[in-house]
Design a protein around this motif. Structure first.
Motif, short mmCIF file in Angstrom:
data_model
loop_
_atom_site.label_atom_id
_atom_site.label_comp_id
_atom_site.label_asym_id
_atom_site.label_seq_id
_atom_site.Cartn_x
_atom_site.Cartn_y
_atom_site.Cartn_z
N LYS A 1 -1.94 -4.78 2.40
CA LYS A 1 -2.98 -3.83 2.03
C LYS A 1 -2.97 -3.62 0.52
CE LYS A 1 -3.44 -1.02 6.23
NZ LYS A 1 -3.49 0.37 6.74
N LEU A 2 -4.17 -3.48 -0.03
CA LEU A 2 -4.35 -3.20 -1.45
C LEU A 2 -5.30 -2.01 -1.56
CD1 LEU A 2 -3.45 -4.42 -4.18
CD2 LEU A 2 -5.64 -5.67 -4.21
N LYS A 3 -4.82 -0.95 -2.22
CA LYS A 3 -5.59 0.28 -2.33
C LYS A 3 -5.91 0.55 -3.79
CE LYS A 3 -5.35 5.22 -1.09
NZ LYS A 3 -4.48 6.25 -0.50
N GLU B 1 11.68 -5.87 11.60
CA GLU B 1 10.53 -5.39 10.84
C GLU B 1 10.97 -5.05 9.42
OE1 GLU B 1 8.15 -2.33 12.52
OE2 GLU B 1 8.23 -3.12 14.57
N ALA B 2 10.04 -5.16 8.49
CA ALA B 2 10.32 -4.79 7.10
C ALA B 2 9.01 -4.44 6.41
CB ALA B 2 11.02 -5.92 6.36
N TYR B 3 9.10 -3.61 5.37
CA TYR B 3 7.92 -3.27 4.59
C TYR B 3 8.33 -2.96 3.16
CZ TYR B 3 9.20 1.65 4.40
OH TYR B 3 9.85 2.83 4.14
N VAL B 4 7.38 -3.09 2.26
CA VAL B 4 7.55 -2.67 0.88
C VAL B 4 6.21 -2.13 0.41
CG1 VAL B 4 7.04 -4.99 0.00
CG2 VAL B 4 8.26 -3.35 -1.45
N SER B 5 6.23 -1.02 -0.33
CA SER B 5 5.00 -0.35 -0.72
C SER B 5 5.21 0.34 -2.06
CB SER B 5 4.59 0.67 0.34
OG SER B 5 3.43 1.38 -0.03
N GLY B 6 4.16 0.33 -2.88
CA GLY B 6 4.28 1.03 -4.15
C GLY B 6 3.14 0.74 -5.09
N PRO B 7 3.19 1.29 -6.31
CA PRO B 7 2.12 1.12 -7.28
C PRO B 7 2.19 -0.24 -7.98
CG PRO B 7 3.85 2.48 -8.20
CD PRO B 7 4.25 2.20 -6.79
N ILE B 8 1.02 -0.73 -8.37
CA ILE B 8 0.92 -1.93 -9.20
C ILE B 8 0.48 -1.55 -10.60
CG2 ILE B 8 -0.25 -4.14 -9.48
CD1 ILE B 8 -0.58 -4.26 -6.47
N ALA B 9 -0.52 -0.72 -10.68
CA ALA B 9 -1.03 -0.21 -11.95
C ALA B 9 -1.66 1.15 -11.66
CB ALA B 9 -2.06 -1.17 -12.55
N ARG B 10 -2.16 1.80 -12.67
CA ARG B 10 -2.77 3.11 -12.49
C ARG B 10 -3.94 3.01 -11.50
NH1 ARG B 10 -2.86 7.98 -15.11
NH2 ARG B 10 -4.80 9.19 -14.95
N THR C 1 1.37 3.38 -0.83
CA THR C 1 1.83 4.66 -1.38
C THR C 1 1.85 4.61 -2.90
OG1 THR C 1 4.11 3.90 -1.14
CG2 THR C 1 3.21 5.26 0.62
N ASN C 2 1.77 5.77 -3.51
CA ASN C 2 1.81 5.86 -4.96
C ASN C 2 3.22 5.85 -5.52
OD1 ASN C 2 -1.01 6.01 -5.16
ND2 ASN C 2 -0.97 8.21 -4.75
N MET C 3 4.21 5.96 -4.61
CA MET C 3 5.62 5.85 -5.00
C MET C 3 6.20 4.61 -4.34
SD MET C 3 6.85 9.84 -4.64
CE MET C 3 8.51 9.43 -5.16
N PHE C 4 7.21 4.06 -4.96
CA PHE C 4 7.80 2.83 -4.45
C PHE C 4 8.69 3.13 -3.24
CE2 PHE C 4 10.77 -0.78 -4.42
CZ PHE C 4 9.85 -1.83 -4.42
N HIS C 5 8.44 2.42 -2.14
CA HIS C 5 9.23 2.57 -0.93
C HIS C 5 9.47 1.19 -0.32
CE1 HIS C 5 8.67 6.95 -0.62
NE2 HIS C 5 7.42 6.73 -0.99
N LEU D 1 3.01 -4.23 1.94
CA LEU D 1 3.23 -5.49 2.65
C LEU D 1 4.23 -5.22 3.76
CD1 LEU D 1 2.69 -8.57 2.77
CD2 LEU D 1 4.69 -8.87 1.28
N ALA D 2 3.86 -5.56 4.99
CA ALA D 2 4.72 -5.31 6.14
C ALA D 2 4.70 -6.52 7.06
CB ALA D 2 4.28 -4.06 6.90
N GLY D 3 5.80 -6.73 7.77
CA GLY D 3 5.88 -7.86 8.68
C GLY D 3 6.84 -7.60 9.82
#
Length: 758
Positions: free
Chosen positions: A248-250, A202-211, A182-186, A217-219
Motif C-alpha cells: 500500500k502507498l498512501k 507473517e511479516a509487515y513493515v510500514s512507515g513514512p517515505i517523504a512528507r 502509518t506515519n511512524m515507522f513500524h 508492505l505485508a506478506g
C-alpha cells in the motif's frame, strides 16, 4: 502516542504501578449526543493507540458502533488472532448465524448468513453474501482466498444492504479491512507452528517515505498441516503451500485529500481436504471403509496427461490471484467525494477426487480465468455530528470468466466409462445508483431511509460438452437481465445514553444466473431468475452496566420471492444433476445476539448465539433421495417430483460460539492471558427435506489458549489447541455419481505462536 511501559498490562485488566486498567480495547468515547444512522468515518486502524493518563479504558471494543442501527458483528484483529481465524471459513467461529463452507474441501467457499445462501460449485454466480476487501466487492468469492492477513478488523453484516455503498445483496456482506500505511515507522512478524508440521508466517513493515507519503508492505507464507492419509498406500494429503503479498502507498498532498493505492498477489498450490464416502446410492459394490483422518484418491496417467499436469497428481490447487485498487477521498468542506476503483484477477486450476475412492468415477479438474473491474463514486456530508446525514453514489461492475471442467468417469461403468470436458464463457455487467439519508429528531429519535436501483446483464456463451472418443454437444448462448429496486426504511431511538432500539424494513435484490458445470441438455442452461427478500428487523444495542455488561440482539423475519437454491434436475439415461433454481415462495425467521461480560477485573466472556428457522411455502422440484431410491430398485432413471411446501429449509437451527479470557499480571513486567473457546453447530440438510446421510450431523468443538506478554507489548508467546476433544465432525457434503460424500473437519491441533511488533 505509542503504548509504553505497562500500558498493555493495564489494558489487560491487571494492575501495574498502582494503576488498574479495565480492558484491552482502544479508548472510544461515547458521543454526548445520539449518533446518526450513517457510520462515522473510519479511523486509521494502523495508527498507534493512545494511553489515557487516568488509566481508565473501556472493556469492550467498537463503542461508537453501539449507536448504529444495525446487527453487524464487528471483530478486531486481536480477537481473530485469539480464535485462530486465518481464513474465511474461520469467521463462523466468531459470528452468530453464519456458515462458511468450503466446496469439496477446496479454496472456494459458500456463505450462508441467517440461513440465506446457496451451494454454487462453479462460482460463476453472484452469491447472496458478498465479500469485500478494503471496500472492494469481490464478484467471485474465491478471489478473496488468502487475503486474511495484516487485518485491522472484520465486519459481518446480515440482511439486505447496498443503499450506502457497493452492490445490493439479499443475505448481507463480509467486510475485511486491512491495515493502512502509518506515519511512524513500524515493523513486525509472527511465526505459528502446530501439529502435522503446519507453519504460518507473517511479516509487515510500514512507515513514512517523504512528507505526506507513507507505505506498508505485508506478506504471509503457509506450509504443511495436512492431516489425511490414503489407507491404500499411506500417502499424505492436505498440506498448505501458499504465499501472498500486499503493498500500500498512501499520499496526503493536503489536509483534505487522501490517495491510497494498493496491490496484492497470492499464489496457492495447497492440497485440498479429501472426502469420506458415506453411502453408495446406486449399485451393490461396497464403498471404501476409511478412518476419520483417511481418504482415497486417484489420478490416472491418461487424465493427468489430458489436463496437462504431472503424473501422480494429488487433489490440490494451482491458483494465482492478483489485483489493484485506488481509493481517492477529498473533503470539499460541506461534502466529501470518495472514489474506489479496482481490478481483480483469478487464475485457478483445481483437481478434486469427487468420488473419494481409488477408482476414477468422478475425478474432476477445473480451470477458471476470470477478472472483474469495479468503480464506485460516493458523495456524502462531511460532518458526522450533523442532524442530517446523507450519502449518494453510483456503482459499476464488469466481469468476464472462462471455465473448463474435465471429468474422468472411466471407472463409472456401465453408466459412462469415459473422460469428458465442458467449457463455457460468462459475460456480466451491472450498474446501480443508491442513496441513503437519516435525520435525528428531538428526543433522540432518528429516521432513516435508503433506495437503490440496479441493472444487471449476464450471458453464458460458447458452452460445449465433449466426450473424448465420442460425441460433442454444442449449446446456444443464454442470457438474462434484471432491473429492480431495493431499499430500506427505519427508525432508531436512543432510549438512554447506553441503550439503542431500532426497527427497519429492508428489501434486497440479487440477479439471476446459470448452472453450467456438467451440461447435457439445453434445458440445464435456462437461467434461474432474480431473488428478492423483504426483511423485517427489530434490534437492541445496550451497555446496561458500562464496561461490565453489553447485550446486543436482533430478531428478523425474511419473506422471500424466488429464493435461489441448489435443486435437482434429472437427465434421462444419465442421472440426477444439481441445478440452481428458484423457490417461488419461502420464509425464514430467527434471532441472534452477543453478550459480553466483564464482571470483575480479570475475567472477560463473549457469547454469540444464533437461532433461525425457515420453510419452503411453495417449491416443486425433483426429490433426489426418492429418485435415487427408485433407480436402485428398478435400474431406470425416473424423476420423482415433490412439492416441498412446509418443509424446513435445512439450515442449522442453532449456532453458538464464544470464549472466556482470564487476564492476570504475573509480575510487574509480565501478564498472562488464558481461557477456552467453543463452537456448536446444529444439523444441516444438504438437499431439500434431507434426512439420514442427506443431513450433516451437529457438532461441538472446544479450544483453548494461553498467552504471555510483556508490559511493552513488543512481543507475545501463545500456546493453543483446537478441537481439544478430537471430535469427528463434517463441514459440508454432496453427491458425486454413485456415492454420497462428507468433507471432514480437522482433528486436534496443538501449536504455538511467537510474534513481535516494534
Amino acid at each position: 502516542m505509542r503504548r509504553t511501559g505497562g500500558s498493555r498490562l493495564r489494558a489487560a485488566g491487571v494492575s501495574l504501578a498502582g494503576v488498574t486498567m479495565l480492558a484491552c480495547a482502544p479508548a472510544l468515547a461515547v458521543p454526548a449526543k445520539t449518533a446518526a444512522v450513517k457510520p462515522v468515518p473510519r479511523q486509521d486502524p494502523s495508527a498507534p493507540e493512545t494511553v489515557e493518563v487516568s488509566g481508565i479504558r473501556r472493556a469492550f471494543t467498537h463503542a461508537s458502533a453501539q449507536h448504529l442501527a444495525d446487527s453487524a458483528t464487528r471483530l478486531t484483529a486481536e480477537r481473530l488472532t485469539e480464535r485462530g481465524v486465518v481464513d474465511l471459513r474461520g469467521l463462523e467461529y466468531v459470528a452468530p448465524n453464519l456458515t462458511v463452507q468450503s466446496i469439496n474441501g477446496t479454496a472456494s467457499t459458500n456463505f450462508y448468513l441467517r440461513g440465506l445462501g446457496f451451494n454454487d460449485f462453479t462460482q460463476n454466480n453472484m452469491g447472496p453474501v458478498l465479500t469485500y476487501v478494503d471496500d472492494v466487492a469481490y464478484a467471485y468469492s474465491t478471489m478473496a482466498s488468502g487475503m486474511m492477513f495484516d487485518l485491522a478488523d472484520v465486519t459481518v453484516t446480515p440482511g439486505p444492504v447496498g443503499t450506502e455503498h457497493g452492490q445490493s445483496t439479499t443475505g448481507g456482506e463480509v467486510k475485511l479491512q486491512t491495515r493502512d500505511p502509518t506515519n511512524m515507522f513500524h515493523f513486525g512478524a509472527s511465526q505459528d507452528m502446530a501439529s502435522y508440521a503446519r507453519s504460518r508466517s507473517e511479516a509487515y513493515v510500514s512507515g513514512p517515505i517523504a512528507r505526506g507519503l507513507s507505505f506498508r508492505l505485508a506478506g504471509q507464507v503457509r506450509q504443511g498441516g495436512g492431516w489425511q492419509t490414503d489407507p491404500l498406500d499411506g500417502a499424505h494429503l492436505g498440506d498448505a503451500n501458499s504465499w501472498a503479498l500486499r503493498a500500500k502507498l498512501k499520499w496526503t498532498p493536503d489536509s483534505r485529500t487522501t490517495i491510497l493505492l494498493s496491490g496484492h498477489v497470492m499464489r496457492d498450490e495447497s492440497q485440498v481436504v479429501g472426502a469420506i464416502p458415506i453411502a453408495r446410492l446406486i449399485g451393490s459394490a461396497p464403498i471404501p471403509t476409511v478412518g476419520w483422518t483417511q481418504t482415497e484418491w486417484s489420478a490416472k496417467d491418461a487424465f493427468t496427461k489430458l489436463i496437462g499436469r504431472k503424473a501422480g497428481l494429488k487433489p490440490s490447487e494451482d491458483n494465482w490471484f492478483w489485483g489493484a485498487d485506488l481509493h481517492v477521498a477529498h473533503d470539499f468542506g460541506p461534502v466529501t467525494l470518495t472514489s474506489v476503483s479496482a481490478f481483480e484477477t483469478e487464475r485457478e486450476g483445481e483437481y478434486t477426487d469427487q468420488d473419494a475412492t481409488a477408482a476414477a468415477q468422478a475425478d474432476t479438474y477445473r480451470t477458471i480465468a476470470a477478472n472483474s473491474f469495479t468503480q464506485e463514486l460516493r458523495l456524502s456530508n462531511t460532518h458526522p455530528e450533523d442532524r442530517l446525514q446523507w450519502v449518494i453514489g453510483a456503482y459499476y461492475q464488469r466481469s468476464r470468466m472462462n471455465q473448463s471442467f474435465y471429468f474422468d468417469y472411466t471407472d463409472y461403468r456401465p453408466a459412462r466409462g469415459y473422460m469428458q470436458v465442458s467449457r463455457f464463457g460468462l459475460d456480466q455487467e451491472a450498474t446501480s445508483e443508491f442513496g441513503h439519508v437519516s435525520y435525528r429528531l428531538p428526543g433522540n429519535v432518528t429516521l432513516f431511509t435508503g433506495l437503490l436501483h440496479e441493472i444487471d446483464d449476464r450471458a453464458i456463451t460458447g458452452l460445449t460438452s465433449q466426450v473424448y472418443g465420442g460425441r460433442t454437444l454444442d449449446f446456444h448462448s443464454e442470457s438474462t437481465a434484471a432491473a429492480q429496486f431495493a431499499g430500506q426504511v427505519g427508525v432508531s431511538w436512543q432510549a438512554a445514553r447506553n441503550v439503542l432500539l431500532y426497527y427497519k424494513m429492508s428489501k434486497g435484490f440479487k440477479p439471476g444466473g446459470f448452472t453450467a458445470n456438467n451440461t447435457q441438455v439445453q434445458a440445464q442452461l435456462a437461467p434461474f431468475g432474480p431473488e428478492t427478500v423483504l426483511t423485517y428487523e427489530l434490534g437492541l444495542k445496550s451497555d446496561p452496566i458500562p464496561n461490565v455488561l453489553r447485550i446486543n440482539a436482533a430478531a428478523f423475519y425474511n419473506d422471500f420471492h424466488n429464493q435461489q437454491i441448489l435443486g435437482t434436475i434429472l437427465i434421462p439415461d444419465y442421472g440426477p444433476l444439481s441445478q440452481l433454481t428458484n423457490v417461488p415462495k419461502s420464509e425464514s425467521w430467527g434471532f441472534e445476539g452477543t453478550i459480553d461480560i466483564h464482571p470483575f477485573r480479570h475475567l472477560f466472556v463473549t457469547q454469540n448465539l444464533g437461532w433461525q428457522r425457515g420453510t419452503f411455502q411453495d417449491f416443486p422440484t425433483v426429490n433426489r433421495a426418492r429418485t435415487n431410491a427408485y433407480y436402485a430398485q428398478h435400474g431406470v432413471w425416473k424423476a420423482i417430483n415433490d412439492n416441498f411446501a412446509g418443509v424446513d429449509n435445512g439450515q442449522p437451527k442453532l449456532t453458538l460460539n464464544g470464549q472466556l479470557d482470564w487476564r492476570q499480571a504475573v509480575s510487574p513486567d509480565y501478564a498472562v492471558e488464558f481461557g477456552p473457546n467453543w463452537l456448536y453447530r446444529g444439523a444441516q440438510a444438504l438437499t431439500p427435506g434431507g434426512t439420514g446421510y442427506y443431513r450433516l450431523p451437529p457438532y461441538f468443538l472446544l479450544g483453548a489458549h494461553v498467552t504471555l506478554r510483556p508490559a511493552s507489548d513488543h512481543w507475545q508467546v501463545t500456546l493453543y489447541a483446537s478441537n481439544i476433544l478430537n471430535r469427528q465432525y463434517y463441514t459440508s457434503g454432496g453427491q458425486a455419481t454413485t456415492t454420497y460424500l462428507y468433507i471432514p473437519g480437522a482433528p486436534r491441533f496443538i501449536g504455538g505462536r511467537v510474534s513481535c511488533n516494534l
